[in-house]
Design an enzyme around this catalytic site. Structure first.
Site, short mmCIF file in Angstrom:
data_model
loop_
_atom_site.label_atom_id
_atom_site.label_comp_id
_atom_site.label_asym_id
_atom_site.label_seq_id
_atom_site.Cartn_x
_atom_site.Cartn_y
_atom_site.Cartn_z
N GLU A 175 -7.93 -5.12 5.53
CA GLU A 175 -7.81 -4.65 4.17
C GLU A 175 -6.93 -5.47 3.58
O GLU A 175 -6.80 -6.11 2.33
CB GLU A 175 -7.68 -3.22 4.12
N ARG A 217 -2.68 -2.24 -3.41
CA ARG A 217 -3.87 -1.25 -3.09
C ARG A 217 -3.64 0.04 -4.02
O ARG A 217 -2.86 0.65 -4.01
CB ARG A 217 -3.99 -0.70 -1.71
N ASN A 268 0.82 -1.29 0.08
CA ASN A 268 -0.01 0.00 0.04
C ASN A 268 0.80 1.22 -0.04
O ASN A 268 1.44 1.51 0.98
CB ASN A 268 -0.78 -0.26 1.35
N ARG A 273 -10.62 15.97 7.63
CA ARG A 273 -11.57 16.34 6.49
C ARG A 273 -12.90 16.75 7.08
O ARG A 273 -13.48 16.42 8.11
CB ARG A 273 -11.61 15.17 5.49
N HIS A 333 -12.84 2.94 0.76
CA HIS A 333 -12.95 2.06 1.54
C HIS A 333 -13.68 0.71 1.30
O HIS A 333 -14.12 0.21 1.95
CB HIS A 333 -13.53 2.77 2.89
#
Length: 395
Positions: free
Chosen positions: A381, A87, A10, A237, A176
């Site tokens: 993940e 990823r 990733n 965010r 996600h």
């Protein structure tokens, strides 16, 4: 056939998170992080079993980090590495599932870069470095957006002129997806239900946060949109704001698009509300000490999360359960409790003791007796990426 080993990579703009996944073992054989790549302080951290180690890589880039990682991976895999799963954040509309990496898929990932300018170029750096170092290995791209390609058009379209969608891809994509897919399958297993015949609300809560409505193993709606900024309050965010905030700040303060973009992505969310931190653990401690900003940040976070989950329920034919996952979702009984308290119309209620027990990787049911199912399901993940890679190897 002996159990196979998959390296999962990733890549961020200055980091590589990695894990060596053996299909027969639940724990990672090897895992770690290369960070601050491209600087004098570049370093590779890893752990294998109970042992941890680090190696400085002054001015090392992604390829240098992967070159140092290669002998570690080969040693941990006993010289038998079967594939690499990468990823990739954004697959646009081209990718509805994981794919083998070849010249054609690489070009498509490059073409999607304008939709994820912070992420896809970094993902590509890792892929290209790995291809040079492991030219004979099957390598697979797994996309955060792919799971959400099952959204119906009424869920993914924005109410903007048609050419913006047709010519420029302006639509809701969601992110996600790998996590939402993994935890919904696990939730079905834990509940004795078929993944292909069950309906879930899922809340992935970390520094980035999103909700998802999952019906029969497919995403039907999700809170993130064209970019990961849409939706919930997150670490830094803002999540949803008035779409005309950009215009208002430009007119009244003379701010540039770049300044506003930085504000909404890096200075807002929990950090902006609290004036203290983007870390929920720090905010909960500060709240206990009476910090007004931390208290407000948590209240806004939980209310907006509950509001999103209630909205997602529009996409479900029935509710088989609510799933909490991600760093906050798996470890904050307070956030789970405050969120569920806003969802009385869905009949949801928590068992206080069960809720307190599910932290630090402990999975389980936390709903009160006689109320709809609520589960804490640790996400993985890396394992999902490895499973997708294995599936393509089998094919």
């Amino acid at each position: 056939m002996p159990a196979r080993n998959i390296l999962v990579i990733n890549c961020g703009s200055s980091s590589i998170k990695f894990a060596l996944v053996n299909e027969a073992h639940s724990q990672f054989t090897l895992s770690g992080l290369a960070e601050r790549l491209g600087s004098q302080d570049a370093v590779l951290h890893w752990q294998r079993g109970g042992e941890q180690d680090s190696l400085m890589l002054p001015s090392g880039d992604h390829r240098a980090a992967l070159a140092q990682l290669l002998p570690l991976v080969q040693g941990a895999a006993g010289g038998k590495l079967h594939g690499i799963g990468h990823r990739v954040v954004h697959g646009g509309e081209q990718f509805t599932a994981a794919c083998r990496i070849d010249a054609q898929s690489l070009q498509a990932i490059r073409a999607t870069a304008p939709l994820a300018p912070l992420h896809n170029p970094a993902n590509l750096q890792g892929i290209e470095a790995a291809l040079k170092l492991f030219p004979s290995l099957t390598q697979v791209a797994v996309f955060d957006t792919a799971f959400h390609q099952s959204l119906p058009e009424h869920a993914y379209r924005y109410a903007v002129p048609e050419p913006l969608y047709r010519e420029h891809g302006v639509r809701r994509y969601g992110f996600h997806g790998t996590s939402h897919r993994y935890v919904s399958h696990r939730a079905a297993e834990m509940s004795g239900l078929a993944s292909g015949d069950s309906s879930w609300l899922s809340a992935h809560l970390g520094n980035g946060c999103s909700t998802c409505a999952i019906v029969d193993g497919q995403s039907r709606d999700t809170s993130m949109g064209l970019t990961p900024l849409e939706g919930l309050v997150m670490g830094t965010r803002s999540g949803d704001v008035d779409p005309n905030l950009h215009g208002h700040l430009a007119r009244t303060l003379g701010w540039s698009l770049e300044r506003i973009d930085t504000l909404l992505n890096k200075e807002s969310g929990l950090l902006g509300l609290s004036g203290l931190s983007n870390d929920m653990r720090s905010l909960e401690q500060a709240r206990d000490q009476g910090h007004v900003g931390a208290t407000l940040a948590i209240e806004v976070f939980c209310y907006r999360l509950a509001k999103s989950l209630a909205g997602m329920s529009c996409a479900l034919p029935q509710l088989d359960g609510l799933i909490f996952t991600g760093g906050i979702g798996e470890n904050s009984p307070l956030v789970r409790s405050k969120t569920v308290a806003h969802l009385k119309l869905l009949g949801l209620a928590l068992d206080k003791e069960a809720n307190a027990r599910c932290i630090r990787g402990v999975a389980g049911s936390i709903h009160a007796h006689g109320h709809p199912r609520i589960l804490v399901v640790p996400t993985n993940e890396e394992r999902q990426i490895a499973l997708d890679t294995l599936a393509l190897l089998n094919a």
